[in-house]
Design an enzyme around this catalytic site. Structure first.
Site, PDB file in Angstrom:
ATOM      1  N   ASN A 173       0.836  -1.198   0.000  1.00  0.00           N
ATOM      2  CA  ASN A 173       0.000   0.000   0.000  1.00  0.00           C
ATOM      3  C   ASN A 173       0.872   1.250   0.000  1.00  0.00           C
ATOM      4  OD1 ASN A 173       0.567  -0.907   2.681  1.00  0.00           O
ATOM      5  ND2 ASN A 173      -1.019   0.410   3.515  1.00  0.00           N
ATOM      6  N   ILE A 174       0.378   2.263  -0.708  1.00  0.00           N
ATOM      7  CA  ILE A 174       1.112   3.526  -0.852  1.00  0.00           C
ATOM      8  C   ILE A 174       0.165   4.661  -0.507  1.00  0.00           C
ATOM      9  CG2 ILE A 174       2.413   5.007  -2.414  1.00  0.00           C
ATOM     10  CD1 ILE A 174       3.196   2.491  -3.970  1.00  0.00           C
ATOM     11  N   GLU A 175       0.431   5.300   0.613  1.00  0.00           N
ATOM     12  CA  GLU A 175      -0.404   6.413   1.087  1.00  0.00           C
ATOM     13  C   GLU A 175       0.269   7.742   0.733  1.00  0.00           C
ATOM     14  OE1 GLU A 175      -0.964   5.630   5.271  1.00  0.00           O
ATOM     15  OE2 GLU A 175      -2.141   3.815   4.843  1.00  0.00           O
ATOM     16  N   GLU A 225      -3.086  -4.512  -3.207  1.00  0.00           N
ATOM     17  CA  GLU A 225      -3.618  -5.374  -4.272  1.00  0.00           C
ATOM     18  C   GLU A 225      -3.615  -4.653  -5.617  1.00  0.00           C
ATOM     19  OE1 GLU A 225      -4.860  -4.753  -1.274  1.00  0.00           O
ATOM     20  OE2 GLU A 225      -6.243  -6.324  -0.598  1.00  0.00           O
ATOM     21  N   CYS A 255     -10.624  -2.450  -4.621  1.00  0.00           N
ATOM     22  CA  CYS A 255      -9.710  -3.499  -5.099  1.00  0.00           C
ATOM     23  C   CYS A 255     -10.475  -4.671  -5.684  1.00  0.00           C
ATOM     24  CB  CYS A 255      -8.805  -3.969  -3.967  1.00  0.00           C
ATOM     25  SG  CYS A 255      -7.515  -2.770  -3.571  1.00  0.00           S
ATOM     26  N   CYS A 286     -10.442  -4.397  -0.111  1.00  0.00           N
ATOM     27  CA  CYS A 286     -11.520  -3.389  -0.050  1.00  0.00           C
ATOM     28  C   CYS A 286     -12.367  -3.468  -1.314  1.00  0.00           C
ATOM     29  CB  CYS A 286     -10.922  -2.000   0.147  1.00  0.00           C
ATOM     30  SG  CYS A 286     -10.248  -1.284  -1.367  1.00  0.00           S
TER      31      CYS A 286
HETATM   32  N1  THU Z   1      -5.183  -1.539   2.549  1.00  0.00           N
HETATM   33  C1  THU Z   1      -4.601  -2.348   1.620  1.00  0.00           C
HETATM   34  O1  THU Z   1      -3.529  -2.035   1.080  1.00  0.00           O
HETATM   35  N2  THU Z   1      -5.246  -3.501   1.287  1.00  0.00           N
HETATM   36  C2  THU Z   1      -6.345  -3.981   1.915  1.00  0.00           C
HETATM   37  O2  THU Z   1      -6.806  -5.075   1.595  1.00  0.00           O
HETATM   38  C3  THU Z   1      -6.997  -3.183   2.965  1.00  0.00           C
HETATM   39  C4  THU Z   1      -6.457  -1.821   3.163  1.00  0.00           C
HETATM   40  C5  THU Z   1      -4.468  -0.329   2.949  1.00  0.00           C
HETATM   41  C6  THU Z   1      -5.033   0.974   2.492  1.00  0.00           C
HETATM   42  C7  THU Z   1      -4.466   1.931   3.521  1.00  0.00           C
HETATM   43  O3  THU Z   1      -3.165   2.312   3.129  1.00  0.00           O
HETATM   44  C8  THU Z   1      -4.360   1.084   4.788  1.00  0.00           C
HETATM   45  O4  THU Z   1      -4.437  -0.254   4.372  1.00  0.00           O
HETATM   46  C9  THU Z   1      -5.448   1.355   5.808  1.00  0.00           C
HETATM   47  O5  THU Z   1      -6.701   1.293   5.231  1.00  0.00           O
END
Ligand code: THU
Length: 130
Positions: A43-45, A56, A90, A87
């Site tokens: 994940n990249i925020e 994903e 995704c 989510c």
């Molecule tokens: N996130 C994912 O990368 N995949 C998931 O299946 C659920 C959520 C990430 C998004 C965000 O960066 C962090 O988790 C919190 O929601």
């Protein structure tokens, strides 16, 4: 097709690269293509929050951008006791590009479930409706 251990291990390793400075919730994914290649994602925020990309989708977009078009399985790893499922956003993308993918959910220590996309996303909006 090997067991899921290698795929889960790749997702765990990818999780270490997560850019999760806001949520501190790190996720890793590993996508297995039809030819057996493993493509990972994390994940990249960012400061807008809303433009966050989940692990994903990063894995799927990376794989598509490298020319892969057919996929078998994806492993998703988070450091949670209960598995972290994909989510809604995704699921839409996973269905569009991966169809009825096998989805393996795991944490840092164990595999917590095997699912099929058709069960996780039972009434999809997709190109068949256009
Ligand atoms: N996130 C994912 O990368 N995949 C998931 O299946 C659920 C959520 C990430 C998004 C965000 O960066 C962090 O988790 C919190 O929601």
């Amino acid at each position: 097709m090997a067991g899921s251990e290698a795929l889960v291990a790749a997702a765990r390793a990818a999780r270490d690269h997560a850019v999760a400075d806001y949520s501190h919730f790190k996720v890793g994914a590993a996508l297995e293509t039809a030819d057996g290649t493993i493509v990972t994602g994390c994940n990249i925020e960012n400061a807008t929050y809303g433009l966050t990309l989940c692990a994903e989708r990063v894995a799927i977009f990376k794989a598509l951008s490298e020319g892969h078009r057919s996929f078998r399985r994806i492993a998703v790893v988070a450091d949670t006791e209960e598995p972290t499922p994909p989510c809604g956003a995704c699921r839409q993308i996973m269905w569009e590009f991966g169809g009825n993918l096998e989805v393996i959910l795991a944490n840092l220590h164990r595999v917590a479930g095997h699912h099929q996309m058709r069960d996780l996303f039972p009434l999809p909006f997709d190109k068949g409706l256009l």
